[in-house]
Design an enzyme around this catalytic site. Structure first.
Site, PDB file in Angstrom:
ATOM      1  N   ASP A   1       0.965  -1.164  -0.006  1.00 22.07           N
ATOM      2  CA  ASP A   1       0.018  -0.104  -0.048  1.00 22.07           C
ATOM      3  C   ASP A   1       0.763   1.223   0.244  1.00 22.07           C
ATOM      4  O   ASP A   1       0.353   2.292   0.629  1.00 22.07           O
ATOM      5  CB  ASP A   1      -0.904  -0.035   1.325  1.00 22.07           C
ATOM      6  CG  ASP A   1      -2.117   1.069   0.984  1.00 22.07           C
ATOM      7  OD1 ASP A   1      -2.318   1.718  -0.091  1.00 22.07           O
ATOM      8  OD2 ASP A   1      -2.878   1.300   1.881  1.00 22.07           O
ATOM      9  N   TYR A   2       1.987   1.236  -0.503  1.00 24.46           N
ATOM     10  CA  TYR A   2       2.934   2.414  -0.827  1.00 24.46           C
ATOM     11  C   TYR A   2       2.134   3.185  -1.826  1.00 24.46           C
ATOM     12  O   TYR A   2       3.021   3.748  -2.901  1.00 24.46           O
ATOM     13  CB  TYR A   2       4.358   2.024  -1.299  1.00 24.46           C
ATOM     14  CG  TYR A   2       5.208   1.586   0.023  1.00 24.46           C
ATOM     15  CD1 TYR A   2       4.784   2.145   1.256  1.00 24.46           C
ATOM     16  CD2 TYR A   2       5.919   0.467   0.049  1.00 24.46           C
ATOM     17  CE1 TYR A   2       5.708   1.680   2.446  1.00 24.46           C
ATOM     18  CE2 TYR A   2       6.732   0.271   0.881  1.00 24.46           C
ATOM     19  CZ  TYR A   2       6.459   0.595   2.088  1.00 24.46           C
ATOM     20  OH  TYR A   2       7.245   0.305   3.474  1.00 24.46           O
TER      21      TYR A   2
END
Lengths: 701, 122
Positions: free
Chosen positions: A369-370
Site C-alpha cells: 500500500d505504498y
C-alpha cells in the site's frame, strides 16, 4: 509520553462474511476505436466541413492558457501552478514572527453528525484569490470568505450524504478556473470547482456561489457514470481537480482493501467550461475507453487509482498523476499486467489527447500500500525542466518533466526476500533514490519502546515473533510481518515545500512501522469480513479489524503505527515524525529535527502535557516564505508553528483547537500578510474535531 | 499518657513496615512477569536482560518480605546493571531511556526509603 499513533481503521469489525468474489477479467486488449474517436480521424483527413461543423468543439486541441500568478494570492492548492508552496511574501520575518497575533477565526459550521461521528478528516486548504478565500468543508460545502476579515461572502451546499464518506470525510481543496473567453462580469467567468465525496464535479461562480448552469447539469457532473454499480463511499473524490489547458483532470479515492471487483481507477479530463468528458485514461484499456467505455461496459474495475493532488505543466500540456495501488493492496498474484505496469507510478498524461506520455514506477508489484500520496512539484533543476516526486517510502526523485528520465541517481535494491505467500509475484529488486531518502535504518529489537520495562518487553516479544527482513519484507500469514516505513510515509499527501530562491526542499515525514498479518480467507469468513457493497450497516470508526480484500485468498489486518494493544502506546521509540531541510542541488540534509511535542500524548490516551519535541506522526505539508520561514501544523500536538529555514529552530507557535492536518497558506490583503491553517482535526490522527479556519497577522503598529 | 517523643516515630515505623510489605509483593509480582516474559524473549533469540532483571526483582521482593537489608544491596546490583545495560543499548537517547530507567529508578527510591525498616540479620 508517547503519542496515540493513528490507527487506521482498515475496516469495520462489523463487516461480515463474504464468499470469494470471482476473479474479474481485465480488459487489456484493444477493440476497434469507438465512435467518439472518429471525428479526430476526419480532421486528420482535412475534412473542412467537419471542422466547421458541430464537432468542431470536440476537435479543437486545448491551447495553453495564462497561469494565475501567486504574488499576494494562493490561487492553486500547491500555492503556484508548480506546487512549490513557496511564497514571495516577506512581511513576516524570523525577527518579528514571535509577534504574530490572531487575525480572525472563521467557522465553517460543518461538524459530524450521526454516522459521520469519528469519520471526519477534512484536510482542507483554502485558496485565496483577490479579496476572497475559496474553500470546501469536509462534506463539500463550497464557501467564500473575506480574506481580511473572515466574514462569509457566500456558501453553496451540494448536499453530500453521510453514507458517501469513504474512509474519512475529506475535501483537500478546490480549483479555480477563469474562462479566457468569458467577459469578466459574466456569471461563472471565474468559477470554483470541487470533486465531492459522492463523486461529482461541482462548479459554482466565484463571485456569488451560484451553480454554473452550463457546466454539466446545472453545475454538476456525475463521476459515477460508467463505473458500474453505485455503492456510496466506495468511490469518492477528496482532492481538487488538476487544471491544464482548460481541462479539469480528476481521479478518485477508491476505498482500500474491499474487493478486486472495485470501481475503476480511471483518470478523466473534463472541459472546465462545459463539464463534458474530454478524455478518459483507463490504464487497462486506454484506447478502447478513451472517450468512455462501449455501451453496457464499465471502465476497467479494480485498477490502481489516483486519490491525491496532481500537478500540470501548462506549456507542455501534461498533467502528472501520482497513482496508488490496485484495489486489493496486500496481495497481487491475480493482478493484470497493466496493473503491474502502472501501480504506484507517476504518470504523465497529455491533457490534449488523454494519452500517456511516460510513467515512472516507484515500487514493483506493490503489496505494501505504498500509494504515491504526495503532490509532485515542478522545478527547473540544473537547467532542466524537472518534476520532484516524494514517496511514502521516503525516497525523493527528480525526473525530467518531458521524458520521465531520472535526473538524480536511482539505485536498485537486490536480493530482497520474497516470502512464502506469493514468491513468484514478489519482486526481488526495487528502485530507491540514491539522491535523497527520508527513510531511516531498519528496526532492531533495541528500537522497541514503552513506558515501563514490561510493555517494552511485550513489544520486544512481538518484534521477535514477527517476520522482519528489513525494508520490503513481504506479507505473511502464519506470523505477523513488520512493514517499515508504514503506509503513512515517508511523505504523504502534505508533500514538500520548495524554497526556489534558497534552493531548499522542506520535507516533513512520518517514521512509523505497521504491524500486519494476512488472514486466510476461511478465517476471514469466520470472523465475518466482507466488502462495502455487501455490508448492510457500516459502523462508525472501528478498531482496525481487517479489510476483506475480496477476490484474493487473504484478508488483511493492519496495526497502523504498531501500537501496544494494552497501553495504546507505540511499540517503537520516538521520534515518530520529523521535518528536514534538503539542499536542492546536492540532495544533502541541511538540518533534521523531530516535529511535534509530547503535550497531547501519553499512555492510555492521557495527555502528558510535556512541552518537549518528541516527534509525532504528522499529516499535512508546509509553506515556505521568501523571508526564510517555514509554517507548518501537521503534527498531533495541535500546534501551528513557524520554523527558521536556516536553523530548523521553532520561532513561534500557537495552539489550535483541533489538529491542523492540512496544508497552511500565506497571502496578502491591503499590504497585510496573513498565515492561515484550518484546524479541523483528523480521525486517523486522533487530533479532535473542529471547523475552524484560522488566520494570524502582525499587529498594526 | 503516651510518650509524645516516641509516637511519631512509632507511626513512621509502622507505615514503613507496611511499605516494605507492599513493595515486597509488588517486586515479586513485577519480577515474576518480567522473568516469565524474559524467558519467552530468550527463546525467541531476544535480549537476556529481562529474565535476569526479573529474577533480581523477584528475589528483592522476597528479601523485602523478610525485612532483610540484603534486599537493598541486591536491588542496587539490579539497578546498576540496568543502568549499564541501558547505556550500552541506546546511550544518551533520553526518550529511548524512558522505559529502561524511569520505573526501575522509581523502585530504587522506594527500596531506599525502606532501609530503616530492614535488618542486617535474618
Amino acid at each position: 509520553m508517547c503519542h496515540p499513533l493513528p490507527r487506521i481503521v482498515l475496516s469495520l469489525a462489523a463487516l461480515l462474511i463474504t464468499a470469494a468474489v470471482p476473479l474479474q477479467a481485465q480488459q487489456a486488449d484493444t477493440p476497434p476505436p469507438s465512435q467518439e474517436t472518429l471525428p479526430t480521424a476526419d480532421l486528420l483527413e482535412g475534412d473542412a466541413a467537419e471542422e466547421e461543423g458541430g464537432s468542431a468543439e470536440q476537435m479543437a486541441a486545448p491551447a495553453p492558457e495564462p497561469l494565475m500568478q501567486m504574488g499576494s494570492d494562493w490561487p492553486y492548492y500547491g500555492g503556484d501552478a508548480q506546487a512549490t508552496r513557496f511564497s514571495t511574501l516577506d512581511q513576516i520575518t524570523p525577527e518579528n514572527v514571535a509577534r504574530l497575533e490572531p487575525a480572525f477565526t472563521y467557522h465553517t459550521g460543518d461538524l459530524p453528525t450521526g454516522e459521520a461521528e469519528g469519520m471526519y478528516s477534512p484536510e482542507v486548504t483554502p485558496l485565496k484569490l483577490g479579496d476572497d478565500l475559496l474553500m470546501c468543508s469536509a462534506m463539500n460545502i463550497l464557501i467564500s470568505v473575506d480574506a481580511a476579515t473572515g466574514e462569509e461572502n457566500w456558501r453553496f451546499n451540494p448536499g453530500v450524504p453521510n453514507e458517501a464518506i469513504p474512509y474519512g470525510a475529506t475535501c483537500r481543496g478546490v480549483t479555480i478556473y477563469t474562462d479566457p473567453e468569458a467577459a469578466p462580469d459574466d456569471l461563472c467567468a471565474t468559477r470554483v470547482v470541487q470533486g465531492t465525496l459522492d463523486a461529482k464535479l461541482v462548479a459554482v461562480d466565484a463571485q456569488t456561489g451560484a451553480p454554473c448552469e452550463a457546466f454539466g447539469e446545472n453545475g454538476t457532473v456525475d463521476l459515477w457514470q460508467d463505473l458500474g454499480e453505485r455503492v456510496p463511499g466506495w468511490y469518492a473524490v477528496t482532492a481538487p481537480p488538476t487544471l491544464a489547458r482548460g481541462i479539469l483532470v480528476t481521479g478518485a479515492q477508491v476505498l482500500d482493501g474491499q474487493a478486486e471487483d472495485a470501481p475503476s481507477g480511471v483518470i478523466r479530463g473534463y472541459d472546465a467550461v462545459t463539464g463534458e468528458l474530454a478524455w478518459a485514461w483507463d490504464l487497462a484499456a486506454p484506447e478502447q475507453n478513451r472517450h468512455g467505455p462501449p455501451e453496457g461496459e464499465t471502465y476497467t474495475r479494480g485498477t490502481p487509482n489516483m486519490w491525491t493532488m496532481g500537478v500540470a505543466d501548462e506549456e507542455l500540456g501534461y498533467v502528472y498523476m501520482p497513482l496508488g495501488n490496485s484495489a486489493v493492496d496486500y496481495y497481487g498474484s491475480n493482478r493484470s499486467e497493466a496493473e503491474n505496469e502502472y501501480a504506484t507510478s507517476l504518470v504523465a498524461i497529455d491533457v490534449t489527447t488523454g494519452e500517456e506520455v511516460w510513467h515512472f514506477q516507484t515500487v514493483r508489484n506493490d503489496v505494501w500500500d505504498y500509494d504515491l500520496g504526495s503532490q509532485p512539484t515542478l522545478l527547473d533543476w540544473q537547467g532542466r525542466p524537472a518534476i520532484l516526486l516524494p514517496s511514502k517510502q521516503g525516497d525523493i526523485y527528480l525526473l525530467d518533466r518531458e521524458t520521465g528520465e531520472p535526473l538524480t541517481p536511482v539505485e536498485e535494491l537486490t536480493g530482497l526476500p520474497q516470502g512464502k505467500i506469493e514468491p513468484d509475484y514478489i519482486s526481488d529488486s526495487q528502485p530507491v533514490s540514491a539522491w535523497h531518502t527520508l527513510r531511516k535504518a531498519p528496526l532492531t529489537e533495541k528500537d522497541m519502546w514503552g513506558f515501563t520495562p514490561i510493555d517494552q518487553l511485550w513489544c520486544r516479544i512481538q518484534f521477535r515473533r514477527a517476520i522482519y527482513e528489513g525494508f520490503y519484507t513481504p506479507p505473511s500469514a502464519e506470523r505477523p510481518w513488520i512493514q517499515y516505513p508504514g503506509y503513512n510515509g515517508g511523505s504523504d499527501w502534505g508533500s514538500v515545500a520548495v524554497d526556489v530562491e534558497r534552493g531548499v526542499i522542506v520535507a516533513n515525514y512520518n517514521d512509523v512501522p505497521n504491524y500486519n498479518q494476512l488472514i486466510p480467507r476461511a478465517d476471514a469468513d469466520e470472523v465475518g469480513l466482507k466488502p462495502i457493497d455487501q455490508v448492510e450497516q457500516r459502523a462508525g470508526a472501528p478498531e482496525g479489524a481487517g479489510d476483506p480484500q475480496s477476490g484474493s485468498p487473504y484478508a488483511i489486518n493492519v496495526n497502523a503505527g504498531w501500537r501496544n494493544d494494552v497501553t495504546g502506546m507505540p511499540c517503537t521509540r520516538p521520534p515518530y515524525g520529523g521535518i528536514r531541510a534538503i539542499d536542492l542541488e546536492t540532495g544533502e540534509t541541511l538540518w533534521d529535527r523531530p516535529l511535534g511535542t509530547a503535550r497531547r500524548n501519553g499512555p492510555f490516551g492521557i495527555p502528558s502535557m510535556l512541552p518537549f519535541d518528541i516527534g509525532t506522526p504528522n499529516n499535512g505539508g508546509s509553506v515556505v516564505t521568501a523571508s526564510g520561514l517555514v509554517f507548518i501544523a501537521a503534527a498531533t500536538d495541535n500546534l501551528f508553528r513557524a520554523i527558521d529555514i536556516e536553523t530548523g529552530e521553532t520561532l513561534w507557535s500557537a495552539e489550535l483547537p483541533a489538529g491542523g492536518q492540512a496544508n497552511p497558506i500565506t497571502y496578502e490583503v491591503d499590504g497585510q500578510q496573513y498565515v492561515m491553517v484550518t484546524a479541523m482535526g483528523h480521525h486517523f490522527m486522533e487530533s479532535g474535531v473542529g471547523d475552524e479556519v484560522m488566520a494570524w497577522a502582525l499587529p498594526a503598529d | 499518657m503516651t510518650n509524645r517523643d516516641t509516637l511519631p516515630s512509632n507511626l513512621d515505623a509502622r507505615s514503613r513496615n507496611g511499605l516494605v510489605l507492599v513493595l515486597g509483593w509488588v517486586c515479586i509480582l513485577l519480577g515474576a512477569v518480567l522473568a516469565a516474559g524474559g524467558v519467552w524473549l530468550i527463546t525467541l533469540d531476544g535480549s537476556l536482560y529481562y529474565a535476569l532483571a526479573g529474577a533480581g526483582l523477584f528475589a528483592t521482593g522476597v528479601l523485602l518480605n523478610h525485612h532483610r537489608l540484603a534486599a537493598v544491596w541486591l536491588y542496587l546490583v539490579v539497578w546498576v546493571g540496568t543502568l549499564g545495560w541501558a547505556w550500552w543499548e541506546v546511550g544518551a537517547d533520553l526518550w529511548a531511556q524512558v522505559p529502561r530507567l524511569v520505573a526501575p529508578t522509581l523502585i530504587l527510591v522506594l527500596v531506599l526509603i525502606c532501609i530503616p525498616a530492614l535488618s542486617r540479620r535474618r
